[in-house]
Design a protein around this motif. Structure first.
Motif, PDB file in Angstrom:
ATOM      1  N   THR A  66       0.824  -1.201   0.000  1.00  0.00           N
ATOM      2  CA  THR A  66       0.000   0.000   0.000  1.00  0.00           C
ATOM      3  C   THR A  66       0.860   1.253   0.000  1.00  0.00           C
ATOM      4  N   VAL A  67       0.473   2.222  -0.831  1.00  0.00           N
ATOM      5  CA  VAL A  67       1.035   3.572  -0.777  1.00  0.00           C
ATOM      6  C   VAL A  67      -0.076   4.465  -0.252  1.00  0.00           C
ATOM      7  N   ARG A  68       0.155   5.067   0.907  1.00  0.00           N
ATOM      8  CA  ARG A  68      -0.884   5.867   1.555  1.00  0.00           C
ATOM      9  C   ARG A  68      -0.414   7.309   1.719  1.00  0.00           C
ATOM     10  N   PRO A  69      -0.927   8.205   0.897  1.00  0.00           N
ATOM     11  CA  PRO A  69      -0.561   9.616   1.058  1.00  0.00           C
ATOM     12  C   PRO A  69      -1.121  10.185   2.354  1.00  0.00           C
ATOM     13  N   THR A  70      -0.535  11.283   2.794  1.00  0.00           N
ATOM     14  CA  THR A  70      -1.087  11.991   3.938  1.00  0.00           C
ATOM     15  C   THR A  70      -2.374  12.671   3.512  1.00  0.00           C
ATOM     16  N   PRO A  71      -3.490  12.422   4.202  1.00  0.00           N
ATOM     17  CA  PRO A  71      -4.738  13.095   3.835  1.00  0.00           C
ATOM     18  C   PRO A  71      -4.570  14.601   3.892  1.00  0.00           C
ATOM     19  N   GLU A 123       0.934   9.148  -4.537  1.00  0.00           N
ATOM     20  CA  GLU A 123      -0.395   8.844  -5.044  1.00  0.00           C
ATOM     21  C   GLU A 123      -0.849   7.511  -4.445  1.00  0.00           C
ATOM     22  N   PRO A 124      -2.145   7.384  -4.140  1.00  0.00           N
ATOM     23  CA  PRO A 124      -2.629   6.155  -3.492  1.00  0.00           C
ATOM     24  C   PRO A 124      -2.545   4.934  -4.404  1.00  0.00           C
ATOM     25  N   VAL A 125      -2.009   3.840  -3.858  1.00  0.00           N
ATOM     26  CA  VAL A 125      -1.895   2.571  -4.582  1.00  0.00           C
ATOM     27  C   VAL A 125      -2.152   1.434  -3.598  1.00  0.00           C
ATOM     28  N   VAL A 126      -2.905   0.424  -4.022  1.00  0.00           N
ATOM     29  CA  VAL A 126      -3.126  -0.780  -3.239  1.00  0.00           C
ATOM     30  C   VAL A 126      -2.910  -1.980  -4.150  1.00  0.00           C
ATOM     31  N   ILE A 127      -2.083  -2.931  -3.707  1.00  0.00           N
ATOM     32  CA  ILE A 127      -1.817  -4.138  -4.504  1.00  0.00           C
ATOM     33  C   ILE A 127      -2.068  -5.352  -3.627  1.00  0.00           C
ATOM     34  N   CYS A 128      -3.037  -6.180  -4.024  1.00  0.00           N
ATOM     35  CA  CYS A 128      -3.436  -7.356  -3.254  1.00  0.00           C
ATOM     36  C   CYS A 128      -2.884  -8.622  -3.894  1.00  0.00           C
ATOM     37  N   ASP A 129      -2.006  -9.311  -3.174  1.00  0.00           N
ATOM     38  CA  ASP A 129      -1.457 -10.597  -3.615  1.00  0.00           C
ATOM     39  C   ASP A 129      -0.813 -10.528  -5.002  1.00  0.00           C
ATOM     40  N   ARG A 130      -0.409  -9.333  -5.398  1.00  0.00           N
ATOM     41  CA  ARG A 130       0.236  -9.123  -6.704  1.00  0.00           C
ATOM     42  C   ARG A 130      -0.656  -9.585  -7.861  1.00  0.00           C
ATOM     43  N   ARG A 131      -1.967  -9.593  -7.612  1.00  0.00           N
ATOM     44  CA  ARG A 131      -2.914  -9.988  -8.652  1.00  0.00           C
ATOM     45  C   ARG A 131      -3.874  -8.861  -9.017  1.00  0.00           C
ATOM     46  N   THR A 132      -4.258  -8.085  -8.010  1.00  0.00           N
ATOM     47  CA  THR A 132      -5.214  -6.998  -8.219  1.00  0.00           C
ATOM     48  C   THR A 132      -4.640  -5.723  -7.630  1.00  0.00           C
ATOM     49  N   ALA A 133      -4.798  -4.621  -8.367  1.00  0.00           N
ATOM     50  CA  ALA A 133      -4.279  -3.338  -7.900  1.00  0.00           C
ATOM     51  C   ALA A 133      -5.354  -2.265  -8.029  1.00  0.00           C
ATOM     52  N   PHE A 134      -5.255  -1.279  -7.157  1.00  0.00           N
ATOM     53  CA  PHE A 134      -6.145  -0.113  -7.203  1.00  0.00           C
ATOM     54  C   PHE A 134      -5.271   1.137  -7.217  1.00  0.00           C
ATOM     55  N   LEU A 145      -9.148   3.209 -10.411  1.00  0.00           N
ATOM     56  CA  LEU A 145      -9.024   2.098 -11.353  1.00  0.00           C
ATOM     57  C   LEU A 145      -8.741   0.810 -10.595  1.00  0.00           C
ATOM     58  N   GLU A 146      -9.484  -0.229 -10.903  1.00  0.00           N
ATOM     59  CA  GLU A 146      -9.222  -1.567 -10.409  1.00  0.00           C
ATOM     60  C   GLU A 146      -8.577  -2.353 -11.550  1.00  0.00           C
ATOM     61  N   ILE A 147      -7.352  -2.837 -11.324  1.00  0.00           N
ATOM     62  CA  ILE A 147      -6.556  -3.434 -12.399  1.00  0.00           C
ATOM     63  C   ILE A 147      -6.275  -4.899 -12.086  1.00  0.00           C
ATOM     64  N   ARG A 148      -6.588  -5.756 -13.048  1.00  0.00           N
ATOM     65  CA  ARG A 148      -6.295  -7.176 -12.919  1.00  0.00           C
ATOM     66  C   ARG A 148      -5.464  -7.689 -14.082  1.00  0.00           C
ATOM     67  N   GLN A 149      -4.985  -6.773 -14.913  1.00  0.00           N
ATOM     68  CA  GLN A 149      -4.140  -7.148 -16.043  1.00  0.00           C
ATOM     69  C   GLN A 149      -2.745  -7.453 -15.497  1.00  0.00           C
ATOM     70  N   HIS A 155       4.029  -4.314 -13.143  1.00  0.00           N
ATOM     71  CA  HIS A 155       4.718  -3.024 -13.284  1.00  0.00           C
ATOM     72  C   HIS A 155       4.528  -2.191 -12.017  1.00  0.00           C
ATOM     73  N   LEU A 156       3.313  -2.179 -11.477  1.00  0.00           N
ATOM     74  CA  LEU A 156       3.052  -1.440 -10.243  1.00  0.00           C
ATOM     75  C   LEU A 156       3.811  -2.044  -9.066  1.00  0.00           C
ATOM     76  N   VAL A 157       3.925  -3.367  -9.037  1.00  0.00           N
ATOM     77  CA  VAL A 157       4.697  -4.032  -7.979  1.00  0.00           C
ATOM     78  C   VAL A 157       6.158  -3.602  -8.046  1.00  0.00           C
ATOM     79  N   ARG A 158       6.728  -3.593  -9.255  1.00  0.00           N
ATOM     80  CA  ARG A 158       8.136  -3.178  -9.398  1.00  0.00           C
ATOM     81  C   ARG A 158       8.327  -1.728  -8.970  1.00  0.00           C
ATOM     82  N   ALA A 159       7.372  -0.870  -9.309  1.00  0.00           N
ATOM     83  CA  ALA A 159       7.461   0.535  -8.903  1.00  0.00           C
ATOM     84  C   ALA A 159       7.400   0.658  -7.378  1.00  0.00           C
ATOM     85  N   PHE A 160       6.531  -0.139  -6.758  1.00  0.00           N
ATOM     86  CA  PHE A 160       6.435  -0.112  -5.297  1.00  0.00           C
ATOM     87  C   PHE A 160       7.751  -0.567  -4.668  1.00  0.00           C
TER      88      PHE A 160
END
Length: 235
Positions: A66-71, A123-134, A145-149, A155-160
């Protein structure tokens, strides 16, 4: 002899106006892919994004990144969702969080969560089990965006992981003992210090001291402890 006959519904009476070829193609595509989940889904409204994220977290049992920005202002809906009440994660799932320095989210980290900070806008990012990202859509509309591609998620995992490598551990994040978590849960349920002390076999003064320490770390009054504990997923 006639050829094989494909059985189906009786043909409808011929219409004077035939459907355009493109409309027929779209109908055939929709029928063929009915029930499938598209690799990318846009959730323009916060309620739909929250429901999708809740479902993904419920199925997450290996790893949550998870990437969690400061509200701040304005707050992206995905950031607001992460700061709200979400379902508890499977105890088997490892958790890593990147946040900004001074972020309220990082101020009281649940045990077992690895947390690091970056001195930059996130920017907010959530990655679940490296299968689904938001991810939050930076278009001013506040969509998610909900991403399952697979390749996009990787790519998002590598960036994280790249950001994780250059971030620094949040060494100053206070942790709570088991007894403090139990006391906080009791506070959320509306129990008084006297009731908590009797239930846990502690003196009222000991309970009050635990509450004071937690309040000092969170920078809040006793009345706000339950709200902040739930908001930061401490309990």
């Amino acid at each position: 002899m006639t050829g094989p006959v494909r059985r189906g519904r009786a043909a409808a009476p011929a219409s004077r106006t035939a459907a355009p070829p493109t409309a027929c193609a779209e109908q055939l595509y929709d029928e063929a892919h009915q029930g499938e989940r598209l690799p990318v889904t846009e959730h323009p409204h916060q309620a739909a994004a929250r429901a999708a994220l809740t479902a993904a977290l419920a199925a997450c049992d290996k790893e949550l990144l998870t990437v969690r920005p400061t509200p701040g202002e304005p707050v992206h809906p995905l950031t607001a969702i992460l700061a709200g009440n979400l379902p508890p994660l499977s105890p088997k799932a490892a958790q890593r969080v990147i946040t900004q320095d001074g972020g309220r989210i990082a101020q009281f980290a649940p045990s077992g969560v690895k947390m690091r900070t970056l001195d930059e806008t996130l920017e907010p990012v959530v990655i679940c089990d490296r299968r689904t990202a938001f991810i939050g859509i930076a278009d001013g509309q506040g969509g998610t965006l909900e991403i399952r591609q697979g390749r996009v998620v990787q790519h998002l995992v590598r960036a994280f992981l790249r950001d994780w490598g250059r971030a620094r551990p949040y060494a100053s994040a206070p942790t709570a003992t088991d007894i403090q978590r139990t006391i906080l849960k009791a506070i959320v349920n509306g129990q008084t210090d006297e009731t908590i002390a009797r239930r846990l076999g502690l003196s009222r003064r000991s309970v009050a001291e635990h509450v004071r320490k937690i309040s000092d770390r969170l920078g809040s009054s006793r009345a706000q402890l339950g709200y902040l504990a739930a908001k930061t997923h401490l309990i």
